[in-house]
Write a protein that holds these residues in place. Structure first.
Motif, PDB file in Angstrom:
ATOM      1  N   SER A   1       0.827  -1.208   0.000  1.00 46.12           N
ATOM      2  CA  SER A   1       0.000   0.000   0.000  1.00 46.12           C
ATOM      3  C   SER A   1       0.862   1.260   0.000  1.00 46.12           C
TER       4      SER A   1
ATOM      5  N   ALA B   1       2.577   1.669  -3.385  1.00 36.57           N
ATOM      6  CA  ALA B   1       1.617   2.150  -4.382  1.00 36.57           C
ATOM      7  C   ALA B   1       1.316   3.633  -4.185  1.00 36.57           C
TER       8      ALA B   1
ATOM      9  N   THR C   1       4.256   5.729  -5.309  1.00 32.76           N
ATOM     10  CA  THR C   1       4.373   5.712  -6.764  1.00 32.76           C
ATOM     11  C   THR C   1       3.288   6.573  -7.405  1.00 32.76           C
TER      12      THR C   1
ATOM     13  N   PRO D   1       4.725  -0.730  -8.236  1.00 36.35           N
ATOM     14  CA  PRO D   1       3.900  -1.946  -8.240  1.00 36.35           C
ATOM     15  C   PRO D   1       2.928  -1.981  -9.422  1.00 36.35           C
ATOM     16  N   TYR D   2       2.637  -0.806  -9.986  1.00 33.59           N
ATOM     17  CA  TYR D   2       1.722  -0.723 -11.128  1.00 33.59           C
ATOM     18  C   TYR D   2       2.342  -1.321 -12.395  1.00 33.59           C
TER      19      TYR D   2
ATOM     20  N   HIS E   1      -3.968  -2.863  -9.875  1.00 36.64           N
ATOM     21  CA  HIS E   1      -4.698  -2.406  -8.690  1.00 36.64           C
ATOM     22  C   HIS E   1      -3.997  -2.835  -7.395  1.00 36.64           C
ATOM     23  N   PRO E   2      -2.773  -2.319  -7.168  1.00 40.26           N
ATOM     24  CA  PRO E   2      -2.055  -2.720  -5.951  1.00 40.26           C
ATOM     25  C   PRO E   2      -2.732  -2.241  -4.661  1.00 40.26           C
ATOM     26  N   MET E   3      -3.464  -1.149  -4.716  1.00 36.70           N
ATOM     27  CA  MET E   3      -4.148  -0.696  -3.493  1.00 36.70           C
ATOM     28  C   MET E   3      -5.245  -1.688  -3.095  1.00 36.70           C
TER      29      MET E   3
ATOM     30  N   SER F   1      -3.547  -4.717  -1.698  1.00 32.79           N
ATOM     31  CA  SER F   1      -3.056  -4.499  -0.329  1.00 32.79           C
ATOM     32  C   SER F   1      -4.194  -4.589   0.688  1.00 32.79           C
TER      33      SER F   1
END
Length: 148
Positions: free
Chosen positions: A47, A50, A53, A76-77, A82-84, A87
């Protein structure tokens, strides 16, 4: 053509926060197991990565693209779109595994359904808004690297 719906957007965000809150307040926030504490730290680390970034000025809890939206494909993108959301699922999974009741598993599955619905809706709008988004979809994973 994707029709934006504020009712759908706010409904998805409400569902997301309702599930998150119910999971968070139905058990301890710090897992007792070192393994689950590591899982929690991994989710929080993803999180933070992300957020750093993406930058806060691009962040929105609503799935609707912000005005002058820009494609972020670094950090992470680069691997997942959708890394958020990933997380959130990792952190809440650590909480649920720490106190694994049927109620908490049901909430986690409901959160998963809400987030998958939300990211699908968001991606439809991003494809319509950002010219290079479809190509980005082809070279990245939605939520889980190498799986989906």
């Amino acid at each position: 053509m994707m029709i934006r719906s504020p009712f759908r957007s706010f409904g998805l965000v409400f569902g997301q926060f309702a599930c998150l809150g119910a999971i968070a307040f139905s058990g301890p926030l710090l897992p007792s197991s070192p393994l689950l504490l590591g899982l929690l730290a991994a989710g929080l680390g993803l999180s933070l990565w992300a957020l750093l970034t993406m930058r806060l000025h691009r962040l929105s809890v609503l799935p609707d693209p912000l005005p002058r939206v820009e494609l972020v494909s670094t950090g992470p993108y680069r691997l997942i779109r959708h890394p958020m959301y990933a997380s959130l699922l990792i952190v809440t999974l650590a909480w649920v595994l720490n106190v694994p009741t049927l109620w908490r598993w049901a909430l986690w599955l409901a959160l998963l359904v809400v987030l998958v619905t939300k990211l699908s809706y968001e991606e439809q709008m991003l494809v319509a808004t950002i010219p290079g988004y479809r190509a980005y979809q082809q070279r990245s994973w939605r939520l889980v690297p190498f799986l989906w």
